[in-house]
Design a protein around this motif. Structure first.
Motif, PDB file in Angstrom:
ATOM      1  N   THR A  17       0.828  -1.206   0.000  1.00 26.13           N
ATOM      2  CA  THR A  17       0.000   0.000   0.000  1.00 26.13           C
ATOM      3  C   THR A  17       0.861   1.255   0.000  1.00 26.13           C
ATOM      4  N   GLY A  18       1.909   1.254   0.832  1.00 28.11           N
ATOM      5  CA  GLY A  18       2.787   2.418   0.889  1.00 28.11           C
ATOM      6  C   GLY A  18       3.506   2.661  -0.423  1.00 28.11           C
ATOM      7  N   ALA A  19       3.983   1.578  -1.051  1.00 30.30           N
ATOM      8  CA  ALA A  19       4.676   1.731  -2.331  1.00 30.30           C
ATOM      9  C   ALA A  19       3.728   2.274  -3.401  1.00 30.30           C
ATOM     10  N   PHE A  20       2.487   1.792  -3.386  1.00 29.74           N
ATOM     11  CA  PHE A  20       1.503   2.267  -4.370  1.00 29.74           C
ATOM     12  C   PHE A  20       1.209   3.745  -4.160  1.00 29.74           C
ATOM     13  N   ARG A  21       0.924   4.117  -2.914  1.00 27.67           N
ATOM     14  CA  ARG A  21       0.544   5.506  -2.641  1.00 27.67           C
ATOM     15  C   ARG A  21       1.676   6.472  -2.930  1.00 27.67           C
ATOM     16  N   ARG A  22       2.867   6.141  -2.438  1.00 26.88           N
ATOM     17  CA  ARG A  22       3.992   7.064  -2.607  1.00 26.88           C
ATOM     18  C   ARG A  22       4.356   7.221  -4.076  1.00 26.88           C
ATOM     19  N   LYS A  23       4.230   6.147  -4.824  1.00 30.79           N
ATOM     20  CA  LYS A  23       4.568   6.235  -6.237  1.00 30.79           C
ATOM     21  C   LYS A  23       3.640   7.199  -6.953  1.00 30.79           C
ATOM     22  N   TRP A  24       2.334   7.013  -6.764  1.00 34.49           N
ATOM     23  CA  TRP A  24       1.392   7.848  -7.505  1.00 34.49           C
ATOM     24  C   TRP A  24       1.316   9.268  -6.951  1.00 34.49           C
ATOM     25  N   ARG A  25       1.679   9.458  -5.670  1.00 30.68           N
ATOM     26  CA  ARG A  25       1.753  10.807  -5.138  1.00 30.68           C
ATOM     27  C   ARG A  25       2.905  11.595  -5.756  1.00 30.68           C
ATOM     28  N   LEU A  26       3.824  10.883  -6.401  1.00 38.78           N
ATOM     29  CA  LEU A  26       4.893  11.534  -7.152  1.00 38.78           C
ATOM     30  C   LEU A  26       4.582  11.569  -8.649  1.00 38.78           C
ATOM     31  N   VAL A  27       3.969  10.511  -9.158  1.00 40.02           N
ATOM     32  CA  VAL A  27       3.690  10.432 -10.596  1.00 40.02           C
ATOM     33  C   VAL A  27       2.740  11.547 -11.031  1.00 40.02           C
ATOM     34  N   PHE A  28       1.647  11.712 -10.309  1.00 39.59           N
ATOM     35  CA  PHE A  28       0.646  12.699 -10.722  1.00 39.59           C
ATOM     36  C   PHE A  28       1.179  14.131 -10.681  1.00 39.59           C
ATOM     37  N   PRO A  29       1.819  14.580  -9.585  1.00 38.54           N
ATOM     38  CA  PRO A  29       2.364  15.944  -9.605  1.00 38.54           C
ATOM     39  C   PRO A  29       3.454  16.138 -10.653  1.00 38.54           C
ATOM     40  N   ALA A  30       4.314  15.126 -10.841  1.00 45.09           N
ATOM     41  CA  ALA A  30       5.366  15.249 -11.847  1.00 45.09           C
ATOM     42  C   ALA A  30       4.768  15.354 -13.248  1.00 45.09           C
ATOM     43  N   ALA A  31       3.730  14.567 -13.518  1.00 45.73           N
ATOM     44  CA  ALA A  31       3.065  14.648 -14.824  1.00 45.73           C
ATOM     45  C   ALA A  31       2.403  16.007 -15.011  1.00 45.73           C
ATOM     46  N   LEU A  32       1.757  16.518 -13.954  1.00 45.70           N
ATOM     47  CA  LEU A  32       1.122  17.831 -14.046  1.00 45.70           C
ATOM     48  C   LEU A  32       2.158  18.914 -14.313  1.00 45.70           C
ATOM     49  N   MET A  33       3.299  18.844 -13.629  1.00 48.02           N
ATOM     50  CA  MET A  33       4.344  19.845 -13.838  1.00 48.02           C
ATOM     51  C   MET A  33       4.908  19.747 -15.246  1.00 48.02           C
ATOM     52  N   THR A  34       5.028  18.526 -15.763  1.00 44.73           N
ATOM     53  CA  THR A  34       5.498  18.351 -17.136  1.00 44.73           C
ATOM     54  C   THR A  34       4.529  18.975 -18.136  1.00 44.73           C
ATOM     55  N   ILE A  35       3.229  18.790 -17.907  1.00 44.78           N
ATOM     56  CA  ILE A  35       2.225  19.369 -18.811  1.00 44.78           C
ATOM     57  C   ILE A  35       2.291  20.892 -18.777  1.00 44.78           C
ATOM     58  N   LEU A  36       2.419  21.458 -17.573  1.00 44.34           N
ATOM     59  CA  LEU A  36       2.509  22.917 -17.462  1.00 44.34           C
ATOM     60  C   LEU A  36       3.767  23.445 -18.141  1.00 44.34           C
ATOM     61  N   ALA A  37       4.890  22.753 -17.931  1.00 44.24           N
ATOM     62  CA  ALA A  37       6.133  23.182 -18.574  1.00 44.24           C
ATOM     63  C   ALA A  37       6.043  23.022 -20.083  1.00 44.24           C
ATOM     64  N   TRP A  38       5.359  21.978 -20.531  1.00 41.42           N
ATOM     65  CA  TRP A  38       5.161  21.754 -21.984  1.00 41.42           C
ATOM     66  C   TRP A  38       4.364  22.905 -22.597  1.00 41.42           C
ATOM     67  N   LEU A  39       3.322  23.333 -21.893  1.00 38.14           N
ATOM     68  CA  LEU A  39       2.524  24.454 -22.387  1.00 38.14           C
ATOM     69  C   LEU A  39       3.368  25.725 -22.477  1.00 38.14           C
ATOM     70  N   LEU A  40       4.138  25.994 -21.444  1.00 39.42           N
ATOM     71  CA  LEU A  40       5.014  27.162 -21.463  1.00 39.42           C
ATOM     72  C   LEU A  40       5.996  27.090 -22.625  1.00 39.42           C
ATOM     73  N   CYS A  41       6.522  25.898 -22.849  1.00 35.81           N
ATOM     74  CA  CYS A  41       7.493  25.713 -23.927  1.00 35.81           C
ATOM     75  C   CYS A  41       6.851  25.969 -25.286  1.00 35.81           C
ATOM     76  N   GLN A  42       5.663  25.428 -25.518  1.00 38.99           N
ATOM     77  CA  GLN A  42       5.021  25.572 -26.824  1.00 38.99           C
ATOM     78  C   GLN A  42       4.581  27.009 -27.098  1.00 38.99           C
ATOM     79  N   PHE A  43       4.357  27.782 -26.051  1.00 37.39           N
ATOM     80  CA  PHE A  43       4.036  29.201 -26.220  1.00 37.39           C
ATOM     81  C   PHE A  43       5.289  30.068 -26.288  1.00 37.39           C
ATOM     82  N   GLY A  44       6.452  29.429 -26.287  1.00 38.32           N
ATOM     83  CA  GLY A  44       7.701  30.149 -26.469  1.00 38.32           C
ATOM     84  C   GLY A  44       8.272  30.806 -25.234  1.00 38.32           C
ATOM     85  N   VAL A  45       7.765  30.465 -24.058  1.00 39.01           N
ATOM     86  CA  VAL A  45       8.219  31.112 -22.823  1.00 39.01           C
ATOM     87  C   VAL A  45       9.681  30.791 -22.533  1.00 39.01           C
ATOM     88  N   PHE A  46      10.131  29.592 -22.907  1.00 32.68           N
ATOM     89  CA  PHE A  46      11.498  29.189 -22.588  1.00 32.68           C
ATOM     90  C   PHE A  46      12.521  29.618 -23.642  1.00 32.68           C
TER      91      PHE A  46
END
Length: 434
Positions: free
Chosen positions: A107-136
């Motif tokens: 249970t701990g391995a499952f929870r800790r993994k997805w508590r990192l996967v979801f925020p990391a994926a969200l941050m990647t999507i936000l950074a991807w949007l910034l990149c495609q709009f030329g912010v970087f």
């Protein structure tokens, strides 16, 4: 201030026996941010001395140069990851509750993994949007090594951008590569390696496997009162010696180790103790991190120091801080520093009249750089606090929903018994497997 109020709430009643791990994690997160700042604006700190003179300034010397040794602090993250994940299963196993220990581990391995996967994926999507709009794009033209090297290129088309996003999200967990958010890779990579190392302990690298297993060993040692062993005087001095030596070893430079006597000595020792063709800087970072964590665990006074309310607050935001600072540095910080000089900037022309690709926008004066960095870090802490307050609970709720779905998956399914060639409910299969 809100930060002070939150830290004050961490009164003595909140302090747990393992609170020191949260405090140390907070310090590690701060130093990771510091290392990326130095890699952007103080690359002369990378070698242990100036090659031209052989002299070293203060922050090129052992212990002080930890401000640029990011991999050492990532190694501490991994040791603490193994330590915290192993505590509850080991505690249950020592009581004889083996089934509960296995359930807690899964249970701990499952929870800790997805508590990192979801925020990391969200941050990647936000950074991807910034990149495609030329912010970087501005970050790719500045005279700041880390900012320039980690600012991704915009995709040539919408279809290619979608493919790039999917590839980078998957690559974070499969290959340890993410062009849109380099800082998430260090957090992501332990999980596939953790699974591999469970089945094949020989598959260690210099950073992930050894540190996670070292943390698990520390968790086991934490159940013993080692400070009661004799001679007690040695155990009062030993923790401070371990922490000091660990910090010294973590100071080993990633490059140019032959330029100073102290780093050359460590390089010679590495030839004796480390595997052939090993990444010496990673091995030293891991060894030092393990010594630091062991020393802290053996010292009640060090544990109390690391359980200070302010450090506990930094520990509570360590993951958002680790996750968010990179994209904000490549966008907000870059624009604060370089936008005024980018207006009207013309690159140096080569002999053939074409722009020199190595012609970058120069960094502002030290005074202006210092003032803007202070402003930016205050803004960064505010954003991180808001992320921890508003985004983290949603990620937790998403993880809980996925856990509920996973527990009910196949609940009404049936399985075929090979011996009797008949259909059995899942519960019967579980009973047969006992």
């Amino acid at each position: 201030m809100a930060i002070v109020d939150l830290a004050t709430k961490q009164s003595a009643s909140y302090i747990r026996p393992t609170s020191w791990a949260d405090g140390l994690r907070g310090i590690a997160a701060l130093f990771v941010v510091a290392s990326h700042t130095c890699l952007s604006f103080a690359t002369y700190l990378i070698p242990p001395s100036f090659a031209e003179t052989g002299k070293s300034i203060l922050f090129q010397r052992p212990l002080f140069r930890l401000v640029i040794q990011g991999q050492a602090w990532v190694a501490i993250f991994l040791v603490l990851l193994g330590f915290v994940n192993a505590l509850k299963p080991l505690q249950l196993a020592r009581r004889g509750a083996t089934a509960d220990a296995l359930a807690a581990l899964s249970t701990g391995a499952f929870r800790r993994k997805w508590r990192l996967v979801f925020p990391a994926a969200l941050m990647t999507i936000l950074a991807w949007l910034l990149c495609q709009f030329g912010v970087f794009q501005l970050g790719r033209r500045v005279d700041a090594y880390w900012l320039r090297a980690t600012s991704p290129q915009r995709s040539p088309s919408l279809g290619a951008a979608v493919v790039d996003l999917i590839r980078q999200i998957a690559g974070t967990w499969m290959y340890g590569e993410n062009a849109y958010d380099h800082t998430s890779m260090g957090t992501a990579t332990p999980f596939p390696w953790f699974t591999i190392c469970i089945h094949d302990p020989a598959s260690f690298d210099g950073t992930v496997g050894t540190n996670i297993f070292a943390g698990m060993i520390l968790a086991e040692l934490s159940f013993y009162n080692l400070t009661a062993l004799r001679p007690r005087l040695i155990f009062k001095i030993l923790p401070y010696g371990l922490v000091t030596l660990g910090l010294y070893i973590c100071s080993y430079p990633d490059q140019y180790a032959d330029q100073t006597a102290w780093s050359s000595q460590l390089a010679s020792l590495a030839e004796t103790f480390f595997p052939k063709d090993a990444n010496v800087s990673r091995y030293y970072a891991s060894l030092g991190a393990q010594m630091i964590c062991l020393g802290v665990m053996l010292s009640p006074s060090l544990r109390r120091m690391l359980s200070h309310p302010m450090l506990l607050w930094f520990g509570s935001i360590s993951f958002p801080l680790y996750l968010v600072h990179g994209p904000l540095m490549r966008s907000v910080l870059v624009y604060l520093l370089y936008l005024p000089m980018a207006i009207g900037f013309e690159p140096v022309l080569r002999a053939d009249g074409t722009p020199d690709p190595e012609s970058y926008i120069s960094t502002p004066s030290p005074f202006r750089l210092g003032v803007i960095l202070v402003m930016f870090f205050a803004f960064l802490l505010y954003v991180v606090q808001q992320w921890a307050k508003h985004i983290e609970p949603k990620m937790g709720a998403l993880t809980a929903a996925l856990e509920r779905f996973s527990r009910s998956w196949g609940k009404n399914a049936v399985w075929t018994s090979k011996e009797k060639d008949e259909m059995l409910p899942v519960a019967s299969v579980r009973e047969l497997s006992r």
